[in-house]
Design a protein around this motif. Structure first.
Motif, mmCIF file in Angstrom:
data_model
loop_
_atom_site.group_PDB
_atom_site.id
_atom_site.type_symbol
_atom_site.label_atom_id
_atom_site.label_comp_id
_atom_site.label_asym_id
_atom_site.label_seq_id
_atom_site.Cartn_x
_atom_site.Cartn_y
_atom_site.Cartn_z
ATOM 1 N N ASN A 3 22.137 110.744 -35.169
ATOM 2 C CA ASN A 3 20.799 110.314 -34.973
ATOM 3 C C ASN A 3 20.217 110.449 -36.565
ATOM 4 O O ASN A 3 19.538 109.587 -37.279
ATOM 5 C CB ASN A 3 19.847 111.078 -34.533
ATOM 6 C CG ASN A 3 19.881 110.819 -32.798
ATOM 7 O OD1 ASN A 3 20.396 109.778 -32.472
ATOM 8 N ND2 ASN A 3 19.410 111.600 -31.880
ATOM 9 N N ILE A 4 20.849 111.719 -37.249
ATOM 10 C CA ILE A 4 20.462 111.806 -38.793
ATOM 11 C C ILE A 4 21.300 110.668 -39.607
ATOM 12 O O ILE A 4 20.457 109.932 -40.593
ATOM 13 C CB ILE A 4 20.860 113.279 -39.038
ATOM 14 C CG1 ILE A 4 19.879 114.292 -38.675
ATOM 15 C CG2 ILE A 4 20.872 113.281 -40.607
ATOM 16 C CD1 ILE A 4 20.340 115.646 -38.881
ATOM 17 N N THR A 5 22.250 110.226 -39.231
ATOM 18 C CA THR A 5 23.184 109.278 -39.771
ATOM 19 C C THR A 5 22.369 107.880 -39.855
ATOM 20 O O THR A 5 22.125 107.148 -40.733
ATOM 21 C CB THR A 5 24.537 109.195 -39.467
ATOM 22 O OG1 THR A 5 25.039 110.545 -39.354
ATOM 23 C CG2 THR A 5 25.546 108.046 -40.251
ATOM 24 N N GLU A 6 22.095 107.694 -38.474
ATOM 25 C CA GLU A 6 21.317 106.195 -38.277
ATOM 26 C C GLU A 6 19.985 106.235 -39.039
ATOM 27 O O GLU A 6 19.690 105.220 -39.610
ATOM 28 C CB GLU A 6 21.317 106.211 -36.787
ATOM 29 C CG GLU A 6 22.454 105.697 -36.101
ATOM 30 C CD GLU A 6 22.211 105.573 -34.509
ATOM 31 O OE1 GLU A 6 21.076 105.327 -34.246
ATOM 32 O OE2 GLU A 6 23.099 105.539 -33.710
ATOM 33 N N ARG A 7 19.237 107.295 -39.105
ATOM 34 C CA ARG A 7 17.908 107.374 -39.673
ATOM 35 C C ARG A 7 18.261 106.968 -41.083
ATOM 36 O O ARG A 7 17.436 106.346 -41.609
ATOM 37 C CB ARG A 7 17.360 108.542 -39.295
ATOM 38 C CG ARG A 7 15.840 108.554 -39.664
ATOM 39 C CD ARG A 7 15.074 109.998 -39.316
ATOM 40 N NE ARG A 7 15.393 110.369 -38.105
ATOM 41 C CZ ARG A 7 15.916 111.470 -37.834
ATOM 42 N NH1 ARG A 7 16.142 112.467 -39.003
ATOM 43 N NH2 ARG A 7 16.002 111.891 -36.581
ATOM 44 N N ALA A 8 19.254 107.652 -41.686
ATOM 45 C CA ALA A 8 19.483 107.566 -43.303
ATOM 46 C C ALA A 8 19.970 105.984 -43.665
ATOM 47 O O ALA A 8 19.589 105.619 -44.489
ATOM 48 C CB ALA A 8 20.662 108.537 -43.456
ATOM 49 N N ASN A 9 20.751 105.496 -42.540
ATOM 50 C CA ASN A 9 21.012 104.247 -42.758
ATOM 51 C C ASN A 9 19.860 103.169 -42.804
ATOM 52 O O ASN A 9 19.797 102.167 -43.518
ATOM 53 C CB ASN A 9 22.080 103.555 -41.639
ATOM 54 C CG ASN A 9 23.599 103.822 -42.091
ATOM 55 O OD1 ASN A 9 23.795 104.313 -43.084
ATOM 56 N ND2 ASN A 9 24.390 103.782 -41.079
ATOM 57 N N TYR A 10 19.062 103.521 -41.813
ATOM 58 C CA TYR A 10 17.931 102.776 -41.665
ATOM 59 C C TYR A 10 16.940 102.666 -42.998
ATOM 60 O O TYR A 10 16.434 101.656 -43.389
ATOM 61 C CB TYR A 10 17.024 103.115 -40.502
ATOM 62 C CG TYR A 10 15.970 102.107 -40.196
ATOM 63 C CD1 TYR A 10 16.126 101.045 -39.274
ATOM 64 C CD2 TYR A 10 14.639 102.498 -40.372
ATOM 65 C CE1 TYR A 10 14.994 100.194 -38.913
ATOM 66 C CE2 TYR A 10 13.559 101.588 -40.277
ATOM 67 C CZ TYR A 10 13.691 100.417 -39.542
ATOM 68 O OH TYR A 10 12.730 99.656 -39.007
ATOM 69 N N GLU A 11 17.011 104.074 -43.519
ATOM 70 C CA GLU A 11 15.939 104.100 -44.625
ATOM 71 C C GLU A 11 16.670 103.731 -46.037
ATOM 72 O O GLU A 11 16.039 103.101 -46.583
ATOM 73 C CB GLU A 11 15.834 105.823 -44.931
ATOM 74 C CG GLU A 11 14.680 106.512 -43.940
ATOM 75 C CD GLU A 11 14.648 107.561 -43.765
ATOM 76 O OE1 GLU A 11 15.446 108.264 -44.655
ATOM 77 O OE2 GLU A 11 13.913 108.343 -43.122
ATOM 78 N N GLU A 12 17.846 103.525 -46.009
ATOM 79 C CA GLU A 12 18.947 102.988 -47.090
ATOM 80 C C GLU A 12 18.687 101.584 -46.958
ATOM 81 O O GLU A 12 18.177 100.908 -48.193
ATOM 82 C CB GLU A 12 20.345 103.458 -46.977
ATOM 83 C CG GLU A 12 20.763 102.784 -48.265
ATOM 84 C CD GLU A 12 22.496 102.916 -48.056
ATOM 85 O OE1 GLU A 12 23.233 102.791 -48.901
ATOM 86 O OE2 GLU A 12 22.946 103.892 -47.260
ATOM 87 N N LEU A 13 18.291 100.917 -45.801
ATOM 88 C CA LEU A 13 18.476 99.540 -45.719
ATOM 89 C C LEU A 13 17.062 99.019 -46.281
ATOM 90 O O LEU A 13 17.012 98.013 -46.513
ATOM 91 C CB LEU A 13 18.706 98.979 -44.359
ATOM 92 C CG LEU A 13 20.405 99.262 -43.882
ATOM 93 C CD1 LEU A 13 20.276 98.994 -42.513
ATOM 94 C CD2 LEU A 13 21.035 98.021 -44.822
ATOM 95 N N ASN A 14 16.017 99.856 -45.702
ATOM 96 C CA ASN A 14 14.750 99.454 -45.949
ATOM 97 C C ASN A 14 14.287 98.175 -45.681
ATOM 98 O O ASN A 14 13.801 97.220 -46.447
ATOM 99 C CB ASN A 14 14.334 99.634 -47.354
ATOM 100 C CG ASN A 14 13.100 99.889 -47.903
ATOM 101 O OD1 ASN A 14 12.073 99.816 -46.953
ATOM 102 N ND2 ASN A 14 12.825 100.011 -49.099
#
Length: 201
Positions: A9-20
């Motif tokens: 979940n943390i990885t997916e959230r980080a990916n999502y935030e990086e993609l913006n």
């Protein structure tokens, strides 16, 4: 197991935030729209495919690995959607799939000269100059000639000469044989040359 879920979940959230994704429309919509329009010549369809691209990217945001830029990743998704559109158009006009042999057509090339026969010699198009307006006019004529080609021929030609795809990729994606591919490329070039000589010269 619970720790793995938390890490994922943390990885997916980080990916999502990086993609913006909130900035995608502002940063990439114009580029993606022009990319699609150049290949489809249909404004409404180009807009639809860009929207579909953003939706697909949101659904697959967990697959983004930052090995390429976000623009490249979105373009790859859009490109697959364009190829799907080409395939659907080609299948809708299945008569285009039944391609005869080049032997059925007049011979345009002289094997001894390894060049065009004199009576079929292409006239110079005069686009070697640096006049941007002149070249823009030529590109408009070329675009019109391209869209006069049968849908399958145009799809093959654009994938080959606009996207520089390999023959195997084109045959697989459009579900045509290698023999049909070469016949299509030959006929598309001959038709384009004829159209350009009529409309540009």
């Amino acid at each position: 197991m619970r720790d793995e879920i938390i890490v994922n979940n943390i990885t997916e959230r980080a990916n999502y935030e990086e993609l913006n994704p909130a900035k995608w429309v502002d940063e990439y919509a114009d580029y993606l729209y022009n990319f699609a329009l150049k290949r489809l010549n249909d404004e409404a369809l180009a807009q639809d495919l860009v929207q579909d691209t953003f939706l697909s990217a949101l659904e697959k945001s967990n697959l983004f690995r930052a090995e390429s830029s976000i623009r490249s990743w979105l373009t790859a998704i859009l490109k697959n959607k364009i190829v799907d559109t080409y395939r659907k158009r080609a299948n809708a006009l299945s008569g285009e799939m039944r391609i005869g042999s080049v032997e059925d057509e007049p011979e345009f090339f002289d094997p001894d000269l390894n060049n065009w026969k004199k009576k079929h010699w292409p006239a110079p198009f005069g686009v070697e100059d640096e006049d941007a307006l002149h070249n823009k006019e030529f590109m408009n004529v070329l675009r019109k000639c391209l869209f006069k080609l049968p849908s399958l021929w145009m799809s093959v030609f654009k994938l080959k000469h606009l996207d520089e795809e390999e023959t195997g990729f084109i045959c697989e994606k459009l579900r045509i044989t290698s023999a049909n591919y070469w016949v299509i490329i030959h006929r598309a070039k001959v038709n384009l040359r004829s159209c350009l000589q009529k409309n540009w010269m």
